[in-house]
Design an enzyme around this catalytic site. Sequence first.
Site, PDB file in Angstrom:
ATOM      1  N   ILE A 170       0.863  -1.176   0.000  1.00 14.86           N
ATOM      2  CA  ILE A 170       0.000   0.000   0.000  1.00 14.86           C
ATOM      3  C   ILE A 170       0.900   1.227   0.000  1.00 14.86           C
ATOM      4  CG2 ILE A 170      -2.001  -1.088   1.099  1.00 14.86           C
ATOM      5  CD1 ILE A 170      -1.159   0.035   3.750  1.00 14.86           C
ATOM      6  N   ASP A 171       0.361   2.363  -0.414  1.00 18.60           N
ATOM      7  CA  ASP A 171       1.160   3.573  -0.552  1.00 18.60           C
ATOM      8  C   ASP A 171       1.702   4.063   0.788  1.00 18.60           C
ATOM      9  OD1 ASP A 171       0.547   3.559  -3.250  1.00 18.60           O
ATOM     10  OD2 ASP A 171      -1.185   4.883  -2.997  1.00 18.60           O
ATOM     11  N   LYS A 172       2.757   4.844   0.703  1.00 13.51           N
ATOM     12  CA  LYS A 172       3.405   5.402   1.895  1.00 13.51           C
ATOM     13  C   LYS A 172       2.397   6.097   2.812  1.00 13.51           C
ATOM     14  CE  LYS A 172       6.467   9.195   3.238  1.00 13.51           C
ATOM     15  NZ  LYS A 172       7.333  10.303   2.738  1.00 13.51           N
TER      16      LYS A 172
END
Length: 355
Positions: free
Chosen positions: A156-158
Amino acid sequence: MSNEEIEEIIDDEEQQLYEHYRIVADKGQVPIRIDKFLFEHMQHSSRNRIQKAAEAGFVHVNEHPVKSNYKVRPGDVVTLMLDRPHYDTTIEPENIPLDVVYEDDQLMVINKPAGLVVHPGCGNFNGTLVNAVAWHLRNLPSYDPNDPEVGLVHRIDKDTSGLLVVAKTPEAKSKLGSQFFNKTTHRSYHAIVWGNFVENEGRIEGNIGRDPKDRLRMTVFPPDSEIGKPAVTHYRVIERFGYVTLVECVLETGRTHQIRAHMRHIGHPLFGDERYGGTEILRGERSSAYKAFISNCFKICNRQALHARTLGFVHPVTGKQMDFSSELPADLSMLIDKWRGYMKGNEYKNIEYKV
């Protein structure tokens, strides 16, 4: 860089060059300028930088330097050769706190906080989730954080918070990876998006590919096009706040930035999502009080308002269905409370909320 400097670099037989990127042109490759070819394949570089690299003799085809106007042909081996070694991406254990939701001898389920990069790369070569996992499992002889057959099964994104699964064994990673590939896992997200919805639920379908105008952003192409990868997101309204909406998103596919790109595509960018336009005031009043309210909201949640809420899969060894859920983190909970307070304070107003 002067012509003399360029010639000196090219003619210097003692100069050591290091391979940083390699790609082999497909058999059906249509002739295309090499600067454009590399720009389309290298995610984090500009065409101008590629042209300068070619001028400096760093762009090679079949082991020979070429200029920017060289036309790539089928089967060409294109490499980017720089005068410095490639950054060492060896994953070292780092003592970074982990919120472990579940763990056994095959896998771990982790609740990732917003702001933590999942995997080294793009300027983040340490301080990542995989470095933290390496520390957590440092006493497990069978776990090698640099072995691609174990570790993260998905990402998942930062600046997205929520649930992730990590495989401790090759068998676990293979079987879990197959479930993600075959779309038999269940993943739902909670998101706060700009605007109101006409329907209480809906389906978004559209291929997702890299935006040609911004290489760090994804965009949506028609489902029947050959650009990008097919993607489907289902959404359901949980709570309406007039100018923004809390929705649940269920992924049928798992593409890069899928929810962020799909929501922007239908005119509902995620609240606080700078890359996709969510840090502009897209709905609401023009009053200074409202602008101050939105500014405070952005301070409370200074990231895209997206949380990986649930994760479900079949255990790779026992065959048991495993389902996990994660409470909303403090910043999203506070943001929702802030909007509830705003709605309550404006109940007396005859506000026409735009879709």
